[in-house]
Design an enzyme around this catalytic site. Structure first.
Site, PDB file in Angstrom:
ATOM      1  N   TYR A   5      -1.319  -0.760  10.383  1.00 50.08           N
ATOM      2  CA  TYR A   5      -1.586  -1.399   9.078  1.00 50.08           C
ATOM      3  C   TYR A   5      -0.496  -0.968   8.090  1.00 50.08           C
ATOM      4  CZ  TYR A   5      -3.709  -1.410   4.377  1.00 50.08           C
ATOM      5  OH  TYR A   5      -3.944  -1.539   3.032  1.00 50.08           O
ATOM      6  N   SER A  41       0.866  -1.190   0.000  1.00 51.11           N
ATOM      7  CA  SER A  41       0.000   0.000   0.000  1.00 51.11           C
ATOM      8  C   SER A  41       0.897   1.233   0.000  1.00 51.11           C
ATOM      9  CB  SER A  41      -0.856   0.021   1.276  1.00 51.11           C
ATOM     10  OG  SER A  41      -1.459   1.279   1.449  1.00 51.11           O
TER      11      SER A  41
HETATM   12  P1  NAP Z   1     -11.918  -5.474  -0.637  1.00 54.05           P
HETATM   13  O1  NAP Z   1     -12.525  -4.912  -1.873  1.00 54.05           O
HETATM   14  O2  NAP Z   1     -12.577  -5.164   0.655  1.00 54.05           O
HETATM   15  O3  NAP Z   1     -11.869  -7.076  -0.849  1.00 54.05           O
HETATM   16  C1  NAP Z   1     -11.423  -7.856   0.159  1.00 54.05           C
HETATM   17  C2  NAP Z   1     -11.402  -9.324  -0.326  1.00 54.05           C
HETATM   18  O4  NAP Z   1     -10.649 -10.036   0.612  1.00 54.05           O
HETATM   19  C3  NAP Z   1     -12.755  -9.982  -0.392  1.00 54.05           C
HETATM   20  O5  NAP Z   1     -12.774 -10.839  -1.508  1.00 54.05           O
HETATM   21  C4  NAP Z   1     -12.818 -10.783   0.922  1.00 54.05           C
HETATM   22  O6  NAP Z   1     -13.709 -11.859   0.736  1.00 54.05           O
HETATM   23  C5  NAP Z   1     -11.348 -11.190   1.049  1.00 54.05           C
HETATM   24  N1  NAP Z   1     -10.798 -11.418   2.386  1.00 54.05           N
HETATM   25  C6  NAP Z   1     -10.878 -10.632   3.470  1.00 54.05           C
HETATM   26  N2  NAP Z   1     -10.183 -11.158   4.490  1.00 54.05           N
HETATM   27  C7  NAP Z   1      -9.623 -12.312   4.031  1.00 54.05           C
HETATM   28  C8  NAP Z   1      -8.800 -13.303   4.609  1.00 54.05           C
HETATM   29  N3  NAP Z   1      -8.407 -13.240   5.877  1.00 54.05           N
HETATM   30  N4  NAP Z   1      -8.417 -14.351   3.835  1.00 54.05           N
HETATM   31  C9  NAP Z   1      -8.814 -14.444   2.554  1.00 54.05           C
HETATM   32  N5  NAP Z   1      -9.617 -13.543   1.954  1.00 54.05           N
HETATM   33  C10 NAP Z   1     -10.012 -12.490   2.686  1.00 54.05           C
HETATM   34  O7  NAP Z   1     -10.383  -5.083  -0.475  1.00 54.05           O
HETATM   35  P2  NAP Z   1      -9.357  -4.371  -1.479  1.00 54.05           P
HETATM   36  O8  NAP Z   1      -9.446  -2.907  -1.300  1.00 54.05           O
HETATM   37  O9  NAP Z   1      -9.498  -4.954  -2.839  1.00 54.05           O
HETATM   38  O10 NAP Z   1      -7.958  -4.793  -0.827  1.00 54.05           O
HETATM   39  C11 NAP Z   1      -7.120  -5.761  -1.420  1.00 54.05           C
HETATM   40  C12 NAP Z   1      -5.684  -5.462  -1.046  1.00 54.05           C
HETATM   41  O11 NAP Z   1      -5.321  -4.162  -1.516  1.00 54.05           O
HETATM   42  C13 NAP Z   1      -5.344  -5.484   0.434  1.00 54.05           C
HETATM   43  O12 NAP Z   1      -4.080  -6.062   0.615  1.00 54.05           O
HETATM   44  C14 NAP Z   1      -5.264  -4.014   0.806  1.00 54.05           C
HETATM   45  O13 NAP Z   1      -4.414  -3.784   1.900  1.00 54.05           O
HETATM   46  C15 NAP Z   1      -4.669  -3.462  -0.478  1.00 54.05           C
HETATM   47  N6  NAP Z   1      -4.865  -2.022  -0.634  1.00 54.05           N
HETATM   48  C16 NAP Z   1      -6.114  -1.517  -0.826  1.00 54.05           C
HETATM   49  C17 NAP Z   1      -6.253  -0.135  -0.972  1.00 54.05           C
HETATM   50  C18 NAP Z   1      -7.588   0.496  -1.208  1.00 54.05           C
HETATM   51  O14 NAP Z   1      -7.649   1.747  -1.185  1.00 54.05           O
HETATM   52  N7  NAP Z   1      -8.647  -0.248  -1.439  1.00 54.05           N
HETATM   53  C19 NAP Z   1      -5.135   0.694  -0.901  1.00 54.05           C
HETATM   54  C20 NAP Z   1      -3.889   0.133  -0.697  1.00 54.05           C
HETATM   55  C21 NAP Z   1      -3.768  -1.244  -0.565  1.00 54.05           C
HETATM   56  P3  NAP Z   1     -14.344 -12.712   1.983  1.00 54.05           P
HETATM   57  O15 NAP Z   1     -15.116 -11.735   2.817  1.00 54.05           O
HETATM   58  O16 NAP Z   1     -15.185 -13.782   1.339  1.00 54.05           O
HETATM   59  O17 NAP Z   1     -13.156 -13.270   2.696  1.00 54.05           O
END
Ligand code: NAP
Length: 249
Positions: free
Chosen positions: A154, A141
């Site tokens: 985090y 991130s």
């Molecule tokens: P998201 O849209 O909320 O999706 C989260 C996904 O993770 C869902 O498919 C959820 O499905 C699954 N999940 C949650 N906990 C889990 C676990 N313990 N084991 C396996 N699956 C799990 O999240 P996102 O924003 O795409 O984030 C993805 C990655 O990008 C993360 O590493 C986050 O730190 C990084 N990131 C995001 C942002 C942002 O602004 N969105 C910025 C920087 C980095 P279930 O509920 O079925 O498990």
């Protein structure tokens, strides 16, 4: 483009958000993709969506902190497809907005377990099956560079992934490349406590050079590049995909 034809990809936490965009993009570029997350219903729905777009896929429930489920993820992938070419470690948790000094030990443990340790354990399980020329991608991130209040610890776990990328790239060379993506802010469920607030959202947009939030597809495009032979001479690197938000020189 079909840069990933014949490749097999595992992507954790891939039933929505950035992970789903990555499996979709990989699939459309010709890969067979293994979609996974904690909830069977989410896995089934993601598989349906991918199949409707003609993507070859397998759905497996995997909470990344569950050792049996990690083992299943790897073993069922190998049973079905015979090899693993790409692993994207995408799962993360941000369970608390407490200051670091106020954080409960159980919260610190959860952050470490899911955001860092699970990536290591998943790669330990996958390593014996990784093909020559394979590509590993960690999802960090922008907050790994500047851990901000309300998500400081985090952010620190994401800083650890920048180091893990370098260390694993050395350890897994020359047969596997290991790279990392540091996304800026993307309006997914994970970030909605920030991006749903119009004032904060505007502030973040103004803090980018491109004056917008990122999209899951922006992240998936970079992941496809790192997974493909277009990045064959890149390893141990983190690509910041954050519209020019401040990160590093
Ligand atoms: P998201 O849209 O909320 O999706 C989260 C996904 O993770 C869902 O498919 C959820 O499905 C699954 N999940 C949650 N906990 C889990 C676990 N313990 N084991 C396996 N699956 C799990 O999240 P996102 O924003 O795409 O984030 C993805 C990655 O990008 C993360 O590493 C986050 O730190 C990084 N990131 C995001 C942002 C942002 O602004 N969105 C910025 C920087 C980095 P279930 O509920 O079925 O498990």
């Amino acid at each position: 483009m079909k840069r990933l034809q014949g490749k097999v990809a595992i992507v954790t936490a891939s039933t929505q958000g950035i992970g789903f965009a990555i499996v979709e993009r990989f699939g459309l570029e010709g890969a067979s993709v293994v979609v996974s997350s904690r909830k069977q219903k989410n896995v089934d729905e993601a598989v349906e969506k991918l199949k409707s777009k003609g993507v070859e896929c397998l759905g497996i429930v995997c909470h990344v902190s569950n050792s049996q489920q990690r083992k299943d993820l790897v073993e069922k992938t190998v049973q079905r497809y015979g090899k693993i070419d790409i692993v994207v470690s995408n799962a993360a948790a941000n369970p608390s907005i407490d200051n670091i000094l106020d954080m409960k030990e159980s919260v610190l443990d959860k952050l470490w377990d899911i955001n860092v340790k699970a990536s290591v354990l998943l790669l330990q399980a996958a390593a014996p099956h990784l093909s020559k020329g394979s590509s590993v991608i960690l999802i960090a991130s922008i907050s790994g560079y500047h851990p901000q209040s309300s998500m400081a610890m985090y952010g620190v776990t994401k800083t650890a992934l920048l180091g893990l990328t370098k260390a694993l790239a050395a350890e897994m060379s020359p047969d596997s490349r290991v790279n990392c993506i540091a996304p800026g802010f993307v309006p997914t469920h994970f970030a909605d406590f920030i991006t749903n607030n119009p004032t904060i959202r505007k502030e973040i947009e103004q803090n980018t050079l491109l004056k917008r939030l990122g999209t899951a597809e922006d992240m998936a495009a970079t992941a496809a590049f790192l997974a493909s032979d277009d990045s064959a001479y890149i390893t141990g690197e983190t690509i910041v995909v954050a519209g020019g938000m401040p990160s590093r020189l």
